[in-house]
Design an enzyme around this catalytic site. Structure first.
Site, short mmCIF file in Angstrom:
data_model
loop_
_atom_site.label_atom_id
_atom_site.label_comp_id
_atom_site.label_asym_id
_atom_site.label_seq_id
_atom_site.Cartn_x
_atom_site.Cartn_y
_atom_site.Cartn_z
N MET A 30 -16.73 10.46 -51.34
CA MET A 30 -16.89 10.26 -52.32
C MET A 30 -18.67 10.25 -52.81
O MET A 30 -18.67 9.05 -54.36
CB MET A 30 -16.26 8.66 -52.56
CG MET A 30 -14.28 8.72 -52.85
SD MET A 30 -13.59 7.47 -53.83
CE MET A 30 -13.69 6.14 -53.02
N LEU A 33 -23.39 9.01 -49.07
CA LEU A 33 -23.40 9.88 -47.47
C LEU A 33 -23.83 8.51 -47.05
O LEU A 33 -25.02 8.15 -47.22
CB LEU A 33 -22.85 10.84 -47.66
CG LEU A 33 -22.43 11.63 -48.56
CD1 LEU A 33 -22.64 13.43 -48.15
CD2 LEU A 33 -20.90 11.56 -48.51
N HIS A 34 -23.74 8.28 -45.52
CA HIS A 34 -24.72 8.01 -44.29
C HIS A 34 -24.15 8.85 -43.35
O HIS A 34 -23.42 9.59 -43.31
CB HIS A 34 -23.91 6.43 -44.08
CG HIS A 34 -22.73 6.58 -44.50
ND1 HIS A 34 -21.38 6.60 -43.79
CD2 HIS A 34 -20.85 5.46 -45.29
CE1 HIS A 34 -19.99 6.20 -43.75
NE2 HIS A 34 -20.32 5.27 -44.83
N HIS A 37 -20.50 9.57 -42.33
CA HIS A 37 -19.93 10.67 -42.81
C HIS A 37 -20.61 12.14 -42.23
O HIS A 37 -19.96 13.19 -42.22
CB HIS A 37 -20.25 10.70 -44.35
CG HIS A 37 -20.30 10.46 -45.36
ND1 HIS A 37 -20.40 9.08 -45.92
CD2 HIS A 37 -18.33 9.92 -46.27
CE1 HIS A 37 -19.51 8.16 -47.16
NE2 HIS A 37 -18.38 8.85 -47.06
N ASP A 165 -10.83 3.77 -41.48
CA ASP A 165 -9.89 3.94 -42.83
C ASP A 165 -8.79 4.23 -41.93
O ASP A 165 -8.05 5.37 -42.23
CB ASP A 165 -10.19 4.50 -43.84
CG ASP A 165 -11.48 3.97 -45.05
OD1 ASP A 165 -11.38 3.72 -45.52
OD2 ASP A 165 -12.24 4.99 -45.10
N GLN A 168 -5.82 4.60 -44.32
CA GLN A 168 -6.01 5.79 -45.22
C GLN A 168 -5.79 7.32 -44.02
O GLN A 168 -4.76 8.08 -44.16
CB GLN A 168 -7.31 5.77 -45.41
CG GLN A 168 -7.48 7.45 -45.94
CD GLN A 168 -8.79 7.40 -46.83
OE1 GLN A 168 -8.96 6.87 -48.01
NE2 GLN A 168 -9.85 8.04 -45.92
N ARG A 202 -20.00 1.42 -49.39
CA ARG A 202 -20.18 -0.06 -49.42
C ARG A 202 -21.24 -1.67 -48.94
O ARG A 202 -21.73 -2.49 -49.51
CB ARG A 202 -18.84 -0.92 -49.72
CG ARG A 202 -17.87 -0.16 -50.80
CD ARG A 202 -16.60 -1.23 -50.77
NE ARG A 202 -15.89 -0.62 -51.62
CZ ARG A 202 -14.97 0.17 -51.78
NH1 ARG A 202 -14.37 1.13 -50.68
NH2 ARG A 202 -14.24 0.62 -52.67
O1 PAF Z 1 -11.97 8.28 -47.77
C1 PAF Z 1 -12.52 8.43 -48.78
O2 PAF Z 1 -14.23 8.46 -48.88
C2 PAF Z 1 -11.89 8.36 -49.56
O3 PAF Z 1 -11.06 7.68 -49.88
C3 PAF Z 1 -10.84 10.32 -49.79
C4 PAF Z 1 -10.74 10.28 -48.93
C5 PAF Z 1 -12.21 11.04 -50.04
C6 PAF Z 1 -10.52 10.84 -50.90
O4 PAF Z 1 -10.95 10.36 -51.98
#
Ligand code: PAF
Length: 295
Positions: A30, A33-34, A37, A165, A168, A202
């Protein structure tokens, strides 16, 4: 790096690459970036011929609209970081490239949209009922919705997600299995600042005072990992709850020790092959999560 904003032009380009038998690695983000990522990009580069990243602040995974507005957007800096990391392709679509008006209206009316399953039954069982799922209603439906759409567009061989995450990752693995998508999901280690704070987009919204306090999150997790073999689970939980009872800047939302497969709370380590300690805290306007795999 080639940047695409439209689905059609990206699909055309990727189809050509797939015809040349190139393997595609995908790291959706999203933005903001850091180095966490960038580590996804590096891991993907080592495993695939072509690496695609996406930057899309997905409106449907935010249950709090203020959080969506405040989400940092740093496109120029992000592009520079991706270029430096040798990312091959960036997909940065506008909202209307990804969502129809009906899908957005469903979100506006607090209804969950399930058209992304394309008629298949997708049931996350208890995976999305606990921890983040319990605290952020609709969040994982929004994540599954956008990731399934991005997967259908990019069609990667492998997709790379950070272990910060953790829940996730479990949801995405389960989604890929249920939608029968031939994509290997690669879990990548958490990247931390020198003082242990897990990197997160964040973090840049923390005040100086808050930034000084937040390393307590990972310090507590590492301490739990050190002592878990010699302490019962309820005592481990008390260590964390007692610490945050005395903290005024950081409010503990949850701390749990869960089975890594089912994500359900455990009371006895003997009943789980692998366990992870997960935490979520709320500061004034920022919510942070972290975890550590115990074994
Ligand atoms: O982890 C994230 O940045 C988001 O949840 C993702 C996987 C890009 C989905 O929007």
């Amino acid at each position: 790096m080639i940047i695409f904003n439209s689905v059609k032009s990206l699909e055309n380009h990727l189809t050509d690459l797939q015809k040349q038998q190139k393997t595609i690695g995908f790291a959706p983000t999203m933005g903001a970036l850091h180095m966490g990522h960038i580590s996804l990009i590096s891991i993907a580069k080592a495993q695939c011929d072509i690496v695609v990243s996406s930057i899309f602040v997905n409106p449907t995974q935010f249950n709090d609209l203020a959080d969506l507005d405040k989400y940092p957007r740093t496109m120029d800096a992000d592009i520079a970081l991706l270029e430096k990391a040798d990312c091959d392709i960036l997909f940065a679509p506008e909202v209307n490239e990804i969502y129809s008006e009906e899908e957005l209206n469903a979100k506006r009316n607090h209804k969950e949209d399930f058209s992304w399953t394309q008629g298949k039954t997708v049931d996350f069982g208890l995976l999305d009922k606990v921890m983040e799922g319990a605290h952020r209603p609709g969040h994982f439906n929004g994540v599954a919705q956008v990731v399934s759409k991005l997967f259908r567009i990019v069609n990667p061989n492998k997709a790379f997600f950070g272990q910060k995450d953790f829940q996730q990752l479990s949801i995405i693995k389960s989604m890929v299995k249920q939608l029968e998508m031939p994509i290997e999901i690669i879990a990548c280690p958490i990247v931390r600042e020198e003082d242990g704070l897990a990197m997160s987009s964040r973090n840049r919204r923390l005040s100086d005072e808050e930034r000084k306090e937040v390393p307590s999150i990972s310090k507590l997790l590492f301490f739990i990992k050190e002592i878990y073999k010699t302490h019962p689970i309820n005592q481990l939980k008390e260590v964390v709850t007692n610490y945050y009872e005395k903290e005024s800047l950081i409010h503990l939302e949850y701390f749990d020790i869960v089975d890594s497969e089912t994500l359900q709370s455990i009371t006895d380590f003997n009943n789980s092959k692998s366990a992870v300690a997960c935490i979520a805290v709320k500061l004034k306007t920022v919510r942070l999560i972290d975890n550590v795999i115990l074994y």
